[in-house]
Write a protein that holds these residues in place. Structure first.
Motif, PDB file in Angstrom:
ATOM      1  N   ASP A 180      -0.664  25.020  10.324  1.00 24.95           N
ATOM      2  CA  ASP A 180       0.741  25.333  10.662  1.00 24.95           C
ATOM      3  C   ASP A 180       1.472  24.092  11.185  1.00 24.95           C
ATOM      4  N   ARG A 203      13.652  20.491   2.220  1.00 26.06           N
ATOM      5  CA  ARG A 203      12.661  20.609   3.300  1.00 26.06           C
ATOM      6  C   ARG A 203      12.542  19.330   4.134  1.00 26.06           C
ATOM      7  N   SER A 221       4.787  22.669   9.349  1.00 26.11           N
ATOM      8  CA  SER A 221       6.065  22.616  10.061  1.00 26.11           C
ATOM      9  C   SER A 221       6.544  21.170  10.245  1.00 26.11           C
ATOM     10  N   SER A 222       5.630  20.235  10.485  1.00 23.69           N
ATOM     11  CA  SER A 222       6.104  18.854  10.702  1.00 23.69           C
ATOM     12  C   SER A 222       6.655  18.257   9.413  1.00 23.69           C
ATOM     13  N   GLU A 264       6.573  30.811  10.692  1.00 22.97           N
ATOM     14  CA  GLU A 264       6.588  31.311   9.292  1.00 22.97           C
ATOM     15  C   GLU A 264       5.300  30.975   8.544  1.00 22.97           C
ATOM     16  N   ALA A 265       4.417  30.188   9.183  1.00 26.27           N
ATOM     17  CA  ALA A 265       3.259  29.639   8.453  1.00 26.27           C
ATOM     18  C   ALA A 265       2.345  30.720   7.883  1.00 26.27           C
ATOM     19  N   CYS A 323       7.879  24.954   6.303  1.00 29.75           N
ATOM     20  CA  CYS A 323       8.258  26.202   6.980  1.00 29.75           C
ATOM     21  C   CYS A 323       8.176  25.935   8.479  1.00 29.75           C
ATOM     22  N   THR A 324       8.646  26.901   9.273  1.00 29.07           N
ATOM     23  CA  THR A 324       8.472  26.738  10.720  1.00 29.07           C
ATOM     24  C   THR A 324       7.053  27.168  11.064  1.00 29.07           C
ATOM     25  N   ARG A 325       6.645  26.875  12.298  1.00 30.37           N
ATOM     26  CA  ARG A 325       5.282  27.250  12.701  1.00 30.37           C
ATOM     27  C   ARG A 325       5.096  28.749  12.650  1.00 30.37           C
ATOM     28  N   ARG A 345      13.984  19.360   7.555  1.00 27.16           N
ATOM     29  CA  ARG A 345      13.308  20.070   8.644  1.00 27.16           C
ATOM     30  C   ARG A 345      12.124  19.268   9.172  1.00 27.16           C
TER      31      ARG A 345
END
Ligand code: URA
Length: 228
Positions: free
Chosen positions: A9, A91, A13-14, A22-23, A18-20, A94
Motif C-alpha cells: 500500500d 497518477r 500510494s507514494s 484504496e489499496a 491509489c491512496t493507502r 498524486r
C-alpha cells in the motif's frame, strides 16, 4: 533515493496509483504481483523492482523529465487555469514526494522546463549560486538599436527593483527582431525585464534549452525522461 523495501500500500500510494485506504480495493481490481505471486494483502512488504501491476513494472521511484511547455500553462500546483501538471499522467499528480517544476516559466512562455520529484536536484538547479545556462529565443516588438549585446554582456545592467546588476549575458542576433539570449540567472521575468530596460518589448518567448537539455524534436506538451 526513497526506500525501496516497503508495504504494497505504501508503494501504490507514494507512486500515485491509489491512496493507502484504496489499496485493498486496488488489489482486487488490478493484478498486482510480487515476483510471480499475486498479492491481496496490502501489508505485504516488497522491493520496488519486484512489484508488477497487470504485468507492467511500477513507475520509477524518482522521475525527472524535460517538458516542452506550451503557451497558456501555469507553473504552479494550485492556481486557477491550466496547470502544467495537467500535461503529465494523472497518477503522477498524486505522487509523494510531489513532482515540481525546476523554476518557472511565465504562462505565455514556451519551451524547455525540467520537472522532478528530487528535491535536492531541484534546489541545486534553482539555487542563486548555480550557474545553469538557459537559452531563450525572443521575438521583439521593435528592431534592435545596436547596443543591446554590449549592454547585456557588460555585467552592469540594473533591473528595476534589484540591488545588484545582472551577470553578463550573451546575445546572438538572428534578425532585427529575433534573438537568442543566454543567461545564467533566473530572476523573475528576467528576459522580458532585460529588453524592457533597453526600451524594447518581448512579444514571444521560447526557452530552447535548460542546463544543456534541448527541446529538439519534442512537440509542445511532450516530455522525455532525463538523467542529471
Ligand atoms: N524570462 C522571462 O521574462 N519569462 C520567462 O518565462 C522566463 C525568463
Amino acid at each position: 533515493m526513497a526506500n525501496s523495501y516497503k508495504r504494497i500500500d505504501a508503494h501504490l500510494s507514494s507512486l500515485g496509483y491509489c491512496t493507502r485506504s484504496e489499496a485493498k480495493k486496488f488489489l482486487k481490481i488490478f493484478e498486482v504481483f510480487v515476483k510471480d505471486k499475486r498479492v491481496f494483502d496490502v501489508s505485504l512488504k516488497a522491493n520496488h523492482e519486484d512489484v508488477f501491476i497487470n504485468n507492467e513494472p511500477l513507475d520509477a521511484q524518482t522521475i525527472t523529465i524535460l517538458l516542452n511547455k506550451p503557451s497558456g500553462y501555469i507553473c504552479s500546483h494550485n492556481d486557477a487555469g491550466s496547470l502544467i501538471y495537467s500535461l503529465l499522467p494523472e497518477r503522477w499528480n498524486r505522487r509523494n514526494p510531489k513532482i515540481s517544476t525546476v523554476g518557472r516559466l511565465d504562462v505565455d512562455t514556451t519551451g524547455a522546463i525540467i520537472l522532478t520529484d528530487n528535491g535536492d536536484l531541484n534546489h541545486k538547479l534553482t539555487s542563486p549560486k548555480s550557474d545553469v545556462i538557459k537559452v531563450y529565443e525572443a521575438t521583439l516588438a521593435e528592431p534592435l538599436k545596436g547596443d543591446e549585446s554590449q549592454i547585456f554582456a557588460s555585467g552592469e545592467l540594473m533591473l528595476n527593483g534589484e540591488k545588484k546588476p545582472l551577470l553578463p549575458a550573451m546575445l546572438e542576433i538572428i534578425s532585427p527582431t529575433l534573438v537568442r539570449l543566454e543567461i545564467v540567472e533566473g530572476k523573475y521575468h528576467q528576459v522580458k525585464r532585460m529588453f524592457a530596460a533597453v526600451g524594447n518589448r518581448v512579444i514571444k518567448l521560447h526557452r530552447v534549452s535548460f542546463a544543456g537539455f534541448q527541446i529538439d524534436d519534442l512537440k509542445e506538451g511532450e516530455y522525455k525522461f532525463i538523467e542529471l
